[in-house]
Design an enzyme around this catalytic site. Sequence first.
Site, PDB file in Angstrom:
ATOM      1  N   THR A   1       0.449  -0.986  -0.077  1.00  0.00           N
ATOM      2  CA  THR A   1      -0.504  -0.136   0.054  1.00  0.00           C
ATOM      3  C   THR A   1       0.810   1.528   0.035  1.00  0.00           C
ATOM      4  O   THR A   1       0.900   1.880  -0.912  1.00  0.00           O
ATOM      5  CB  THR A   1      -1.052  -0.228   1.701  1.00  0.00           C
ATOM      6  OG1 THR A   1      -1.786  -1.382   1.321  1.00  0.00           O
ATOM      7  CG2 THR A   1      -2.141   1.368   1.258  1.00  0.00           C
ATOM      8  N   VAL A   2       1.674   1.621   1.131  1.00  0.00           N
ATOM      9  CA  VAL A   2       2.679   2.516   1.506  1.00  0.00           C
ATOM     10  C   VAL A   2       3.856   2.965  -0.273  1.00  0.00           C
ATOM     11  O   VAL A   2       3.614   4.089  -0.738  1.00  0.00           O
ATOM     12  CB  VAL A   2       3.149   2.950   1.918  1.00  0.00           C
ATOM     13  CG1 VAL A   2       3.504   4.472   2.732  1.00  0.00           C
ATOM     14  CG2 VAL A   2       2.421   2.593   3.830  1.00  0.00           C
TER      15      VAL A   2
ATOM     16  N   GLU B   1       8.154  10.231   9.959  1.00  0.00           N
ATOM     17  CA  GLU B   1       6.962  11.245  10.153  1.00  0.00           C
ATOM     18  C   GLU B   1       5.310  10.157   9.574  1.00  0.00           C
ATOM     19  O   GLU B   1       4.409  10.416  10.625  1.00  0.00           O
ATOM     20  CB  GLU B   1       6.735  11.702   8.652  1.00  0.00           C
ATOM     21  CG  GLU B   1       6.069  12.895   9.031  1.00  0.00           C
ATOM     22  CD  GLU B   1       5.757  13.679  10.513  1.00  0.00           C
ATOM     23  OE1 GLU B   1       6.279  14.401  10.927  1.00  0.00           O
ATOM     24  OE2 GLU B   1       4.293  13.698  10.797  1.00  0.00           O
TER      25      GLU B   1
ATOM     26  N   LYS C   1       1.718   3.917  18.536  1.00  0.00           N
ATOM     27  CA  LYS C   1       2.274   5.199  17.542  1.00  0.00           C
ATOM     28  C   LYS C   1       2.815   6.650  19.126  1.00  0.00           C
ATOM     29  O   LYS C   1       3.002   7.676  18.665  1.00  0.00           O
ATOM     30  CB  LYS C   1       0.768   6.250  17.060  1.00  0.00           C
ATOM     31  CG  LYS C   1       1.158   4.795  15.855  1.00  0.00           C
ATOM     32  CD  LYS C   1      -0.228   5.230  15.167  1.00  0.00           C
ATOM     33  CE  LYS C   1      -0.816   3.945  14.295  1.00  0.00           C
ATOM     34  NZ  LYS C   1      -2.219   4.152  13.935  1.00  0.00           N
TER      35      LYS C   1
HETATM   36  N1  LIG Z   1      -1.643   1.148   5.105  1.00  0.00           N
HETATM   37  C1  LIG Z   1      -1.273   2.275   5.275  1.00  0.00           C
HETATM   38  O1  LIG Z   1      -2.198   3.134   5.470  1.00  0.00           O
HETATM   39  C2  LIG Z   1      -0.056   2.484   6.658  1.00  0.00           C
HETATM   40  C3  LIG Z   1       0.103   3.769   7.169  1.00  0.00           C
HETATM   41  C4  LIG Z   1       0.936   4.348   8.409  1.00  0.00           C
HETATM   42  C5  LIG Z   1       1.989   3.560   8.327  1.00  0.00           C
HETATM   43  N2  LIG Z   1       1.975   1.953   7.608  1.00  0.00           N
HETATM   44  C6  LIG Z   1       3.439   1.270   7.559  1.00  0.00           C
HETATM   45  O2  LIG Z   1       3.800   1.360   6.326  1.00  0.00           O
HETATM   46  C7  LIG Z   1       4.358   0.000   5.993  1.00  0.00           C
HETATM   47  C8  LIG Z   1       4.109  -1.027   5.337  1.00  0.00           C
HETATM   48  O3  LIG Z   1       2.811  -0.730   5.516  1.00  0.00           O
HETATM   49  P1  LIG Z   1       1.207  -1.889   3.674  1.00  0.00           P
HETATM   50  O4  LIG Z   1       0.553  -1.485   4.409  1.00  0.00           O
HETATM   51  O5  LIG Z   1       2.171  -0.795   2.326  1.00  0.00           O
HETATM   52  O6  LIG Z   1       1.633  -3.060   3.881  1.00  0.00           O
HETATM   53  P2  LIG Z   1       1.690  -4.144   3.014  1.00  0.00           P
HETATM   54  O7  LIG Z   1       1.155  -3.799   2.039  1.00  0.00           O
HETATM   55  O8  LIG Z   1       1.873  -5.044   3.050  1.00  0.00           O
HETATM   56  O9  LIG Z   1       2.928  -4.367   2.312  1.00  0.00           O
HETATM   57  C9  LIG Z   1       4.552  -5.460   2.938  1.00  0.00           C
HETATM   58  C10 LIG Z   1       4.956  -4.793   1.264  1.00  0.00           C
HETATM   59  O10 LIG Z   1       7.035  -5.635   2.216  1.00  0.00           O
HETATM   60  C11 LIG Z   1       6.724  -6.496   1.510  1.00  0.00           C
HETATM   61  N3  LIG Z   1       7.739  -7.563   2.352  1.00  0.00           N
HETATM   62  C12 LIG Z   1       6.751  -8.178   3.040  1.00  0.00           C
HETATM   63  N4  LIG Z   1       7.711  -9.086   3.310  1.00  0.00           N
HETATM   64  C13 LIG Z   1       8.703  -8.764   3.166  1.00  0.00           C
HETATM   65  C14 LIG Z   1      10.262  -9.247   3.251  1.00  0.00           C
HETATM   66  N5  LIG Z   1      10.461 -10.546   3.626  1.00  0.00           N
HETATM   67  N6  LIG Z   1      11.140  -9.244   2.038  1.00  0.00           N
HETATM   68  C15 LIG Z   1      11.115  -8.180   1.116  1.00  0.00           C
HETATM   69  N7  LIG Z   1       9.986  -7.141   0.940  1.00  0.00           N
HETATM   70  C16 LIG Z   1       8.744  -7.801   1.865  1.00  0.00           C
HETATM   71  C17 LIG Z   1       6.014  -7.078   1.179  1.00  0.00           C
HETATM   72  O11 LIG Z   1       5.982  -7.824  -0.395  1.00  0.00           O
HETATM   73  P3  LIG Z   1       5.533  -8.534  -1.401  1.00  0.00           P
HETATM   74  O12 LIG Z   1       4.409  -7.516  -2.142  1.00  0.00           O
HETATM   75  O13 LIG Z   1       5.766  -9.302  -2.384  1.00  0.00           O
HETATM   76  O14 LIG Z   1       4.336  -9.516  -0.623  1.00  0.00           O
HETATM   77  C18 LIG Z   1       4.927  -6.081   0.423  1.00  0.00           C
HETATM   78  O15 LIG Z   1       5.379  -5.452  -0.926  1.00  0.00           O
HETATM   79  C19 LIG Z   1       4.001  -1.063   7.662  1.00  0.00           C
HETATM   80  O16 LIG Z   1       5.380  -0.926   8.946  1.00  0.00           O
HETATM   81  C20 LIG Z   1       2.829  -0.658   8.054  1.00  0.00           C
HETATM   82  O17 LIG Z   1       2.492  -0.213   9.860  1.00  0.00           O
HETATM   83  C21 LIG Z   1       1.277   1.640   6.827  1.00  0.00           C
END
Ligand SMILES: NC(=O)c1ccc[n+]([C@@H]2O[C@H](COP(=O)([O-])OP(=O)(O)OC[C@H]3O[C@@H](n4cnc5c(N)ncnc54)[C@H](OP(=O)(O)O)[C@@H]3O)[C@@H](O)[C@H]2O)c1
Length: 437
Positions: free
Chosen positions: A15-16, A129, A205
């Site tokens: 997502t991010v 941030e 947080k």
């Molecule tokens: N989503 C939000 O709105 C939001 C808001 C604030 C903060 N955050 C923080 O931002 C971070 C990412 O969140 P997200 O929602 O974007 O997560 P997500 O959609 O689950 O994406 C995670 C990404 O990490 C990759 N990944 C997982 N394990 C890995 C590994 N061993 N080696 C390499 N890549 C790996 C995944 O690869 P694949 O795509 O190939 O599976 C995926 O692209 C987290 O720390 C979350 O707490 C998220």
Amino acid sequence: LGDIVLRVGIAGLGTVGGGLIQLLQGAQGDRVRDRLMVEAVSARNRSRPRGVDISPYRWFDDPCEMAADPSIDIFVELIGGADGPAKRAVEIALTRGAKVVTANKALLAEHGHHLAQLVDQHGGALAFEAAVAGGVPVIKVLRESLAGNRTSSISGILNGTCNYILTTMEGSGREFTDVLAEAQRLGYAEADPSFDVDGMDAGHKIALLAAIAFGNSPSISALEADGIREISLLDIRLAAKLGYRIKLIAKAERTDAGVRTRVQPSLLPMNHPLASVGGALNAVVIAAEPVGLITLIGAGAGAGPTASAVAADLFDIVEGDVRLPFGVPSDKLGTPVPAGVGDETERVYMRLLVGDRPGVIAAISNALAKHGVSIDSLLQDPSASDSGVPIVLTTHRCSRVSIDRATADIGSLDAVIAPPLVIRLEDGPGSGPHRSN
Ligand SMILES: NC(=O)c1ccc[n+]([C@@H]2O[C@H](COP(=O)([O-])OP(=O)(O)OC[C@H]3O[C@@H](n4cnc5c(N)ncnc54)[C@H](OP(=O)(O)O)[C@@H]3O)[C@@H](O)[C@H]2O)c1
């Protein structure tokens, strides 16, 4: 900085990460186009469709290898998780003095002090941030805009899932489990919702905000966290009759014993700035001297808002604006107060389900009086059901120990059918902690 081009490696394209690439490839990236370029990316599955073109970038199967690569000036960690590949990769990048940008609150809340030490030792940077309140720029406000203030408290709605559930319960008249199931279907809540609904996500947080505002190491062990599972529609309705709204509030405040951080459902008076924050929004109220009250409200999650916060950190680095992660060197960070220490007073809402028999109210009043807890208001809900007659009372301010003892006595009365539910009642924003005598 002249003509230097900083090269970015993005680990995590979910997502991010996807949102960030879209932002940097779009018009928003124009400002830094000649000074910052995406060099490489890493995720688990190279062939997964990403909705953005990643073909211009080098691909790494292993984020740690990318973090170690000397061609990467800024390592952006968007994988998630307190440990595992996210932690290893960030450590590798910081240990070679690279700059790191992350949105990972779990990693920072659990290992923030250690990572800040790596920054001090190796001269890199760690910016986050996006880790708190998504698109709401609260870290910058605390660390930069309010640097000349003494913060007394930070109160926030920091978990959009919980706020969405509570708002929907109130608006639709449905119970927690029903709304949670719907939130899961719509993708607003995780398949395993415990991290959100039990208060830990908001806890991570607030631990980070407390660290910056009060100069402490982020600490999970000092956190008291309670979630919203026990909040019923009945409580939402009774609270409304008394002029309050129930929100999951993450709070860090200065007390005589030190800084206290908690996450708990709380009753807010309707005129509290956080009471009207609905749906999946996040909001933070900062009380500080001499500025007074500052309220920030916005999108706490989602690809665009979170990418906006990650981009802010990247653009700062491009401008040479690099700050210490928690505002002071890691060896100057203090230790937060462990959970449960302190003798502040508070007001509470107590909801009881009682058998419909004479003398119940007198028995409850006696139990409260025995422990010096005085009643501010009492409401008997006429909507008696098989599960009993709801009685709700609010107390005047008194010590939590007295409230806990009175609650235990009331819970053991024969007429009281279920364990009493006690929820903290918030005064207006910015009112400081109160000590018991
Ligand atoms: N989503 C939000 O709105 C939001 C808001 C604030 C903060 N955050 C923080 O931002 C971070 C990412 O969140 P997200 O929602 O974007 O997560 P997500 O959609 O689950 O994406 C995670 C990404 O990490 C990759 N990944 C997982 N394990 C890995 C590994 N061993 N080696 C390499 N890549 C790996 C995944 O690869 P694949 O795509 O190939 O599976 C995926 O692209 C987290 O720390 C979350 O707490 C998220």
